[in-house]
Design a protein around this motif. Sequence first.
Motif, PDB file in Angstrom:
ATOM      1  N   MET A   1     -12.024-104.220   5.917  1.00  0.00           N
ATOM      2  CA  MET A   1     -13.091-103.295   6.117  1.00  0.00           C
ATOM      3  C   MET A   1     -13.238-102.679   4.759  1.00  0.00           C
ATOM      4  O   MET A   1     -12.015-102.122   4.219  1.00  0.00           O
ATOM      5  CB  MET A   1     -13.290-102.578   7.237  1.00  0.00           C
ATOM      6  N   ILE A   2     -14.417-102.602   4.052  1.00  0.00           N
ATOM      7  CA  ILE A   2     -14.562-101.764   2.868  1.00  0.00           C
ATOM      8  C   ILE A   2     -14.573-100.120   3.257  1.00  0.00           C
ATOM      9  O   ILE A   2     -15.484 -99.853   4.035  1.00  0.00           O
ATOM     10  CB  ILE A   2     -15.787-102.115   2.146  1.00  0.00           C
ATOM     11  N   THR A   3     -13.914 -99.406   2.548  1.00  0.00           N
ATOM     12  CA  THR A   3     -14.098 -97.980   2.525  1.00  0.00           C
ATOM     13  C   THR A   3     -15.382 -97.710   1.927  1.00  0.00           C
ATOM     14  O   THR A   3     -15.339 -97.897   0.525  1.00  0.00           O
ATOM     15  CB  THR A   3     -12.933 -97.177   2.037  1.00  0.00           C
ATOM     16  N   PRO A   4     -16.523 -96.956   2.365  1.00  0.00           N
ATOM     17  CA  PRO A   4     -17.460 -96.441   1.830  1.00  0.00           C
ATOM     18  C   PRO A   4     -17.348 -95.571   0.576  1.00  0.00           C
ATOM     19  O   PRO A   4     -16.414 -94.676   0.836  1.00  0.00           O
ATOM     20  CB  PRO A   4     -18.397 -95.947   2.834  1.00  0.00           C
ATOM     21  N   VAL A   5     -17.848 -95.716  -0.478  1.00  0.00           N
ATOM     22  CA  VAL A   5     -17.518 -94.949  -1.643  1.00  0.00           C
ATOM     23  C   VAL A   5     -17.967 -93.527  -1.301  1.00  0.00           C
ATOM     24  O   VAL A   5     -17.235 -92.558  -1.643  1.00  0.00           O
ATOM     25  CB  VAL A   5     -18.362 -95.257  -2.851  1.00  0.00           C
ATOM     26  N   ASP A   7     -17.448 -92.094   1.392  1.00  0.00           N
ATOM     27  CA  ASP A   7     -16.317 -91.551   2.176  1.00  0.00           C
ATOM     28  C   ASP A   7     -15.133 -91.062   1.183  1.00  0.00           C
ATOM     29  O   ASP A   7     -14.245 -90.099   1.493  1.00  0.00           O
ATOM     30  CB  ASP A   7     -15.670 -92.475   3.278  1.00  0.00           C
ATOM     31  N   MET A   8     -15.042 -91.822   0.070  1.00  0.00           N
ATOM     32  CA  MET A   8     -13.925 -91.577  -1.079  1.00  0.00           C
ATOM     33  C   MET A   8     -14.089 -90.400  -1.638  1.00  0.00           C
ATOM     34  O   MET A   8     -13.363 -89.555  -1.968  1.00  0.00           O
ATOM     35  CB  MET A   8     -13.805 -92.795  -1.902  1.00  0.00           C
ATOM     36  N   ALA A  11     -13.482 -87.329   0.512  1.00  0.00           N
ATOM     37  CA  ALA A  11     -12.174 -87.267   0.486  1.00  0.00           C
ATOM     38  C   ALA A  11     -11.666 -86.412  -0.904  1.00  0.00           C
ATOM     39  O   ALA A  11     -10.981 -85.447  -0.662  1.00  0.00           O
ATOM     40  CB  ALA A  11     -11.303 -88.325   0.707  1.00  0.00           C
TER      41      ALA A  11
END
Length: 128
Positions: A1-5, A7-8, A11
């Motif tokens: 699964m790709i972490t949505p940008v 969300d990055m 964070a």
Amino acid sequence: MITPVADMVAAANAEITTISTTQAQTYLAQPDYLFIDIRDPRELARSGKIPNAFSCPRGMLEFWIDPASPYHKEIFARDATFVFYCASAWRSALATKAAQDMGLKNVCHIKGGFSAWAKAGMPIASPS
């Protein structure tokens, strides 16, 4: 699964300092604040930059910060506060977090990026 940008970026924003365009403008004339524009050269050519900002394309940031890198730039060895910005504060959030993680002590980025800076009527210089 790709972490949505998004969300990055969220964070990163939780761990870094974000300043307003008004606060950033007060730092322009202070020699111990260095503005770092991480947009690519096409963006600079199209819209200009914050006066006296140092251009560092996002893809080179870590290489230019690292004193052991053959690409190191002395500007990142200065005892200063580094004020990062991009077009809309997404790349600059990630860049600020990366710089902080690499050991730069005084780092922040501008809320809303260059777009917010320009919209607020702050000074803009031609790219050099």
